[in-house]
Scaffold this motif. Structure first.
Motif, PDB file in Angstrom:
ATOM      1  N   GLN B 199       0.817  -1.221   0.000  1.00  0.00           N
ATOM      2  CA  GLN B 199       0.000   0.000   0.000  1.00  0.00           C
ATOM      3  C   GLN B 199       0.849   1.270   0.000  1.00  0.00           C
ATOM      4  O   GLN B 199       0.336   2.348  -0.306  1.00  0.00           O
ATOM      5  CB  GLN B 199      -0.955  -0.025   1.203  1.00  0.00           C
ATOM      6  CG  GLN B 199      -2.061  -1.075   1.001  1.00  0.00           C
ATOM      7  CD  GLN B 199      -2.760  -1.467   2.286  1.00  0.00           C
ATOM      8  OE1 GLN B 199      -2.236  -1.253   3.374  1.00  0.00           O
ATOM      9  NE2 GLN B 199      -3.932  -2.066   2.155  1.00  0.00           N
ATOM     10  N   THR B 200       2.153   1.166   0.306  1.00  0.00           N
ATOM     11  CA  THR B 200       3.017   2.345   0.190  1.00  0.00           C
ATOM     12  C   THR B 200       3.192   2.722  -1.275  1.00  0.00           C
ATOM     13  O   THR B 200       3.544   3.851  -1.593  1.00  0.00           O
ATOM     14  CB  THR B 200       4.415   2.138   0.820  1.00  0.00           C
ATOM     15  OG1 THR B 200       5.097   1.095   0.104  1.00  0.00           O
ATOM     16  CG2 THR B 200       4.319   1.778   2.285  1.00  0.00           C
ATOM     17  N   VAL B 201       2.974   1.759  -2.166  1.00  0.00           N
ATOM     18  CA  VAL B 201       3.037   2.040  -3.602  1.00  0.00           C
ATOM     19  C   VAL B 201       1.644   2.329  -4.155  1.00  0.00           C
ATOM     20  O   VAL B 201       1.463   3.224  -4.971  1.00  0.00           O
ATOM     21  CB  VAL B 201       3.690   0.860  -4.362  1.00  0.00           C
ATOM     22  CG1 VAL B 201       3.578   1.039  -5.875  1.00  0.00           C
ATOM     23  CG2 VAL B 201       5.148   0.702  -3.947  1.00  0.00           C
ATOM     24  N   ASP B 202       0.667   1.548  -3.719  1.00  0.00           N
ATOM     25  CA  ASP B 202      -0.710   1.746  -4.194  1.00  0.00           C
ATOM     26  C   ASP B 202      -1.651   1.672  -2.997  1.00  0.00           C
ATOM     27  O   ASP B 202      -2.037   0.583  -2.556  1.00  0.00           O
ATOM     28  CB  ASP B 202      -1.062   0.666  -5.227  1.00  0.00           C
ATOM     29  CG  ASP B 202      -2.472   0.847  -5.789  1.00  0.00           C
ATOM     30  OD1 ASP B 202      -3.224   1.704  -5.266  1.00  0.00           O
ATOM     31  OD2 ASP B 202      -2.816   0.143  -6.751  1.00  0.00           O
ATOM     32  N   SER B 203      -1.997   2.842  -2.496  1.00  0.00           N
ATOM     33  CA  SER B 203      -2.777   2.890  -1.255  1.00  0.00           C
ATOM     34  C   SER B 203      -4.195   2.357  -1.434  1.00  0.00           C
ATOM     35  O   SER B 203      -4.886   2.093  -0.460  1.00  0.00           O
ATOM     36  CB  SER B 203      -2.816   4.319  -0.717  1.00  0.00           C
ATOM     37  OG  SER B 203      -3.406   5.163  -1.689  1.00  0.00           O
ATOM     38  N   ASP B 204      -4.616   2.178  -2.673  1.00  0.00           N
ATOM     39  CA  ASP B 204      -5.975   1.691  -2.930  1.00  0.00           C
ATOM     40  C   ASP B 204      -6.096   0.166  -2.808  1.00  0.00           C
ATOM     41  O   ASP B 204      -7.206  -0.360  -2.759  1.00  0.00           O
ATOM     42  CB  ASP B 204      -6.434   2.079  -4.349  1.00  0.00           C
ATOM     43  CG  ASP B 204      -6.748   3.554  -4.436  1.00  0.00           C
ATOM     44  OD1 ASP B 204      -6.937   4.179  -3.375  1.00  0.00           O
ATOM     45  OD2 ASP B 204      -6.782   4.080  -5.566  1.00  0.00           O
ATOM     46  N   LEU B 205      -4.970  -0.531  -2.802  1.00  0.00           N
ATOM     47  CA  LEU B 205      -5.026  -2.000  -2.785  1.00  0.00           C
ATOM     48  C   LEU B 205      -5.635  -2.503  -1.476  1.00  0.00           C
ATOM     49  O   LEU B 205      -5.189  -2.123  -0.398  1.00  0.00           O
ATOM     50  CB  LEU B 205      -3.628  -2.599  -2.933  1.00  0.00           C
ATOM     51  CG  LEU B 205      -3.002  -2.603  -4.334  1.00  0.00           C
ATOM     52  CD1 LEU B 205      -1.631  -3.265  -4.261  1.00  0.00           C
ATOM     53  CD2 LEU B 205      -3.892  -3.297  -5.361  1.00  0.00           C
ATOM     54  N   ASP B 206      -6.628  -3.371  -1.585  1.00  0.00           N
ATOM     55  CA  ASP B 206      -7.199  -4.038  -0.416  1.00  0.00           C
ATOM     56  C   ASP B 206      -6.540  -5.424  -0.346  1.00  0.00           C
ATOM     57  O   ASP B 206      -6.941  -6.354  -1.043  1.00  0.00           O
ATOM     58  CB  ASP B 206      -8.718  -4.153  -0.569  1.00  0.00           C
ATOM     59  CG  ASP B 206      -9.378  -4.751   0.664  1.00  0.00           C
ATOM     60  OD1 ASP B 206      -8.669  -5.315   1.519  1.00  0.00           O
ATOM     61  OD2 ASP B 206     -10.620  -4.670   0.758  1.00  0.00           O
TER      62      ASP B 206
END
Lengths: 337, 337
Positions: B199-206
């Motif tokens: 999530q530090t790269v893609d905060s949208d990932l669940d």
């Protein structure tokens, strides 16, 4: 007193024989195998009546100084029920003999559900096994799945469950056969067979598993992602799990950080072979996030089905018609808290 | 031509150095370490300029007949960018030096996101790294998570993902340090750190992960349960995964049944150290069931971040502002198909 015979004195058979011998409402009539080496000496030491599965085996045993009580046929004549703990292909052949002789029988989880038409897990379906002619005690992994998911289901928490099963590569004493080193070997098919196997006991379970062999021999480890029917607290989940007397909640933070430490604790406890009949589930690792539940546990593939087999004997022979009473009695005999 | 220095010539550093040397749009200025044993001889053989991180190390290297080009400070003076591949605590100290000297730097996934304020994964966020002063190439496991889940996200298939990470216990050459035998060791915390790290790269990932160490040294294996946004076909999922050039679809049925067979194939291919820069994902094991997706893959923890690091160098130095072009160039240089 119902007379119980054990056919196949291997990893499971020797444990089942000892467990039967511990009960006060059934009798171990004898054990039967073809082996004549160190393994059968364990039965000699315990003064079990030893029967030979073949004439050749009988001769071999006698030449090794083992007192042979008779043939498999003679053992079956004396027994009210037989627990078959032989390897896969042999069990299938034996079942034909049990049917012909009209003797009640229990097979292990390696056999197909169709072999008996009934699959057994004590906390689930003891009642439906009462006075049946035959049942199959489901495998170690399946038993653990049923205990844990059924506990969640009883509390009306379970929606569906997805598990990753890290399987021990082979049994400790057989490390040279099927052992793997420094690698991991996935089972080809996803879902793996354990999910459908659990459904032979409870067809309502929505469960999918994947499985992979890892290079160790001590026990299996399962990781589960469970969708709950609703948001719940960790306490609610733990209370649900505590309704099973065969789930042992353990603490990672008390140094139980791996399969081998858990094994050592059960050896410390004086359990025969360090056997762990319970599912050892990490309480402090367990995590609830909204309506999702995550946890991991360890399964002793050599031991977990032993109490189930004792209960299955009681159900099939009708010694006890109350499942809860049988479970309690079995637990006490095996020092399950 | 931008001059790149590699600080720390260990498992990652020696690979990064070789990969830099393969590029035609950057130059390896030198490598710097404190070791003077067989490990640095590899840099001698390759005729890299060798710098010593301390005066003591310089003396030791010289006494071993290694030609020392200078100190770390001298190397930093010559370099436009430094890739720090040192162990955790040392990297944190080095970062202070890079900042003081106003030199661009890349750290590895063991460091915290806050060290650089930017975490990098080429297919995700190349653009946001262009001309930055610093970035962190995320760890091997996180890189694999980002590649696979981002591919599913691009196809608008991803709802959320739950993974079980079977981690190699330690690196092959370090099997005596941190190695474990005949057991499994869970990470204490569920969720494990890899989900938040992605999530530090893609905060949208669940994404939620659990992790467990297994007694092998070759590579990690991940098992994933993914909830899709809708029912999909296996073909749609495979097409989504194929949009990443760094996911290699492999076939279990072609005998690739374990980490060690996969490793052998990459050695057969002539890759240095048998390095696998790709995520090796089993196409035939992959299963879609309604809106759920199940798959497993293998991650080479020594190799997967190498192409990412090369791309990160291009982004930070501004050599190339088109991420796709950088990825393609890196892939070609490393024989990634």
């Amino acid at each position: 007193m119902k007379k119980i015979a054990v056919i196949g004195y291997g990893v499971i058979g020797k444990r089942v024989a000892d467990a039967i011998a511990l009960q006060d409402d059934m009798e171990l009539t004898g054990v039967c195998d073809i082996i004549s080496d160190w393994r059968i000496q364990n039965a000699v030491r315990k003064e079990y009546d030893i029967y030979a599965a073949t004439a050749e085996a009988a001769n071999k045993m006698k030449s090794e100084g083992i007192s042979v009580k008779g043939s498999m046929q003679e053992l079956l004549k004396k027994a009210d029920l037989v627990v078959d703990c032989t390897p896969k292909k042999i069990a299938a052949k034996n079942v034909q003999i049990y049917k012909e002789k009209d003797i009640k029988y229990i097979v292990q989880g390696g056999e197909k559900h169709e072999t008996t038409g009934h699959s057994f897990s004590a906390e689930n379906n003891y009642k439906s096994a009462i006075n049946l002619d035959a049942t199959r005690v489901v495998s170690c992994n399946t038993t653990s799945i049923l205990r844990t998911l059924t506990a969640l289901k009883r509390a009306d928490l379970l929606d569906y469950a997805r598990g990753t099963l890290l399987r021990r590569a082979t049994d400790p004493w057989e490390s040279h056969l099927g052992g793997i080193m420094n690698t991991m070997v996935p089972e080809r098919d996803i879902p793996s067979h354990q999910g459908p196997d659990a459904q032979t006991v409870d067809s309502d379970l929505d469960v999918v598993t994947s499985a992979v062999k890892v290079p160790e021999t001590l026990s299996h480890m399962h990781y589960w992602n469970v969708k709950l029917k609703r948001q719940a607290t960790k306490e609610e989940v733990l209370n649900a799990l505590k309704t099973s007397s065969r789930i042992k909640l353990i603490q990672y933070d008390q140094g139980l950080v791996s399969n081998n430490t858990i094994k050592e604790m059960f050896l410390d406890m004086g359990r025969p072979w360090g056997d762990m009949y319970e599912v050892a589930l990490w309480e402090d690792m367990l995590k609830v996030q909204g309506d999702e539940l995550f946890y991991a546990y360890v399964v002793d593939n050599q031991a977990i089905v032993i109490p189930e087999t004792i209960d299955a004997i009681r159900a099939l022979t009708g010694i006890e018609t109350d499942g809860a009473k049988s479970i309690l009695k079995t637990n006490q005999s095996l020092s399950i808290a």
